[in-house]
Design an enzyme around this catalytic site. Structure first.
Site, PDB file in Angstrom:
ATOM      1  CB  CYS A 398      -8.507  -5.284   0.214  1.00 15.20           C
ATOM      2  SG  CYS A 398      -6.818  -5.444   0.698  1.00 15.20           S
TER       3      CYS A 398
HETATM    4  N1  ARG Z   1      -7.147  -2.355   1.794  1.00 16.81           N
HETATM    5  C1  ARG Z   1      -6.361  -2.687   0.812  1.00 16.81           C
HETATM    6  N2  ARG Z   1      -5.156  -3.173   1.075  1.00 16.81           N
HETATM    7  N3  ARG Z   1      -6.769  -2.508  -0.446  1.00 16.81           N
HETATM    8  C2  ARG Z   1      -6.047  -2.869  -1.596  1.00 16.81           C
HETATM    9  C3  ARG Z   1      -6.426  -2.043  -2.762  1.00 16.81           C
HETATM   10  C4  ARG Z   1      -5.714  -2.429  -4.021  1.00 16.81           C
HETATM   11  C5  ARG Z   1      -5.959  -1.492  -5.162  1.00 16.81           C
HETATM   12  N4  ARG Z   1      -5.424  -2.000  -6.375  1.00 16.81           N
HETATM   13  C6  ARG Z   1      -5.356  -0.128  -4.879  1.00 16.81           C
HETATM   14  O1  ARG Z   1      -4.222   0.074  -5.217  1.00 16.81           O
HETATM   15  O2  ARG Z   1      -5.980   0.748  -4.346  1.00 16.81           O
END
Ligand code: ARG
Length: 410
Positions: A398
């Site tokens: 991420c």
């Molecule tokens: N590619 C990912 N899994 N990204 C995680 C993003 C986390 C972020 N807090 C959201 O909810 O958007």
């Protein structure tokens, strides 16, 4: 002309990546807005930055060029007309298309150097930072107790999501929740106006303006012809269809595997439960598999007259074996599939591995059961510190947006 973007797999040696070093936006999060900001806790900034610097250094030590989003955007805004146009858009998307608050925000933001202005926009602007020329009703009576005119962007360090590089092109994403939607405006300006990308023939497979929702955490480039994509909390069937249409028409891609995953916060994107780490190896969170390793997947191919054919298939291993032309696929379960360890480690992104070369990954140190298992399966694992970064609910995949990867040997 060689495109400045080139990503034909999830695992080819990572040559160039875009990151964002967490900044003041993290300290503008407080308990009442955790939910709205899509985070579950507040990282301790100095340690988060230290951890992030170590993550970036791990990538550099392994031959990856690290670009920072904030610098790319700053360079994209070098021309004053472009900077002005960008400011108008970001202030409008923050809720002020005109009026006294808009004017005061613009004046305030223009008082910074461009780099500091970019940092400020990401950090958020509190109401008590600006003075308006006259007091409007909005100021007096709307959301009186809410402290911000421009919300902080605490998820900006998850550079994976606002866009995704596929082949020699990119999707600039219409993100799901308000808390993140402005982030992809940065990408749009970088692609259009940063000299590294501008006028270099970068294909935009899908822009941020059509309605269907899509985020990079759902977009997995399995090969130079196959894209896997999550039908998830963040990515809709509509957007996937539009992207498939665009790729089939304009690119080498002829297969899109849309995988349905549970629509919840723990598994918001496909890459929280499933990542590719080698030619024939994947990590998978057992919670997405029904008995016998089944999922709901829809395989899309171009058909006659610009139509798309769709078949429903359920055996994940067989789907991957066929799509990647492998006789055997090794699915490595997060936390060894243990009923407590697997969800615990998945919660802290135990399935969210970043491959930096075939069979070589970067992971969070805290997921030691999953990490040991990866090693037992022959994977080279670089662990990075994760106490604070993990609180934002995202892992190494991420936190990184690959821009260039080496092609795989065929
Ligand atoms: N590619 C990912 N899994 N990204 C995680 C993003 C986390 C972020 N807090 C959201 O909810 O958007």
């Amino acid at each position: 002309m060689q495109s400045p973007i080139h990503v034909t797999s999830e695992i080819g040696k990572l040559k160039t990546v875009m990151l964002h070093r967490p900044g003041r936006e993290i300290e503008n999060v407080y308990p009442d807005i955790l939910h709205r900001m899509l985070v579950d806790d507040i990282p301790y900034l100095p340690i988060a930055q230290e951890e992030h610097d170590l993550f970036a250094q791990t990538l550099r030590d392994n031959g990856t060029e690290v670009l920072y989003l904030e610098n790319l955007l700053t360079d994209a805004l070098a021309d004053n007309n472009i900077k002005d146009e960008f400011l108008e858009k970001i202030i409008a998307e923050s809720g002020f298309a005109g009026g006294a608050i808009h004017d005061a925000l613009k004046e305030y933001l223009l008082s910074f150097s461009t780099k500091d202005m970019v940092d400020k926009i990401i950090a958020g602007v509190r109401k008590d930072e600006i003075k308006t020329k006259y007091v409007s009703l909005a100021e007096l009576a709307e959301d009186k107790d809410y402290p911000f005119y421009m919300d902080p962007m605490p998820n900006a360090y998850f550079t994976r999501d606002p866009q995704a590089c596929i082949g020699d092109g990119i999707t600039i994403n219409h993100m799901t929740f308000k808390a993140r939607q402005r982030e992809s405006l940065f990408t749009e300006y970088i692609i259009k106006h940063n000299p590294r990308f501008a006028d270099k023939g970068v294909n935009v497979w899908r822009s941020r303006y059509p309605e269907g929702r899509i985020e990079g955490g759902d977009e997995l480039v399995l090969s130079d012809q196959v894209l896997a994509i999550g039908i998830s909390q963040r990515t809709s069937a509509k957007a996937i269809t539009e992207l498939a249409e665009s790729l089939f028409e304009k690119s080498n891609y002829d297969t899109v595997i849309a995988i349905h995953i549970p629509h919840n916060h723990a598994m918001m994107h496909l890459d929280t439960v499933f990542t590719m780490i080698n030619y024939d190896q994947f990590t998978v969170h057992p919670a997405i598999l029904r008995d016998g390793g089944h999922v709901d997947a829809y395989i899309m191919h171009p058909a006659a007259n610009g139509e798309i054919s769709i078949t429903h298939e359920t055996n994940l291993k067989e789907i991957l074996e066929k799509a990647l032309d492998k006789s055997e696929i090794d699915l490595i379960p997060t936390g060894g599939g243990d009923p407590i360890i697997a969800p615990r480690e998945q919660w802290n992104d135990g399935s969210n591995t970043l491959a930096i070369a075939p069979g070589e990954v970067v992971t969070y140190d805290r997921n030691y059961v999953s990490n040991d298992l990866l090693r037992k399966h022959g994977i080279l694992v670089h662990e990075v510190r994760s106490s604070e970064l993990s609180r934002g609910r995202g892992g190494p995949r991420c936190m990184s947006c690959p821009i260039v990867r080496e092609d795989l040997k065929k």
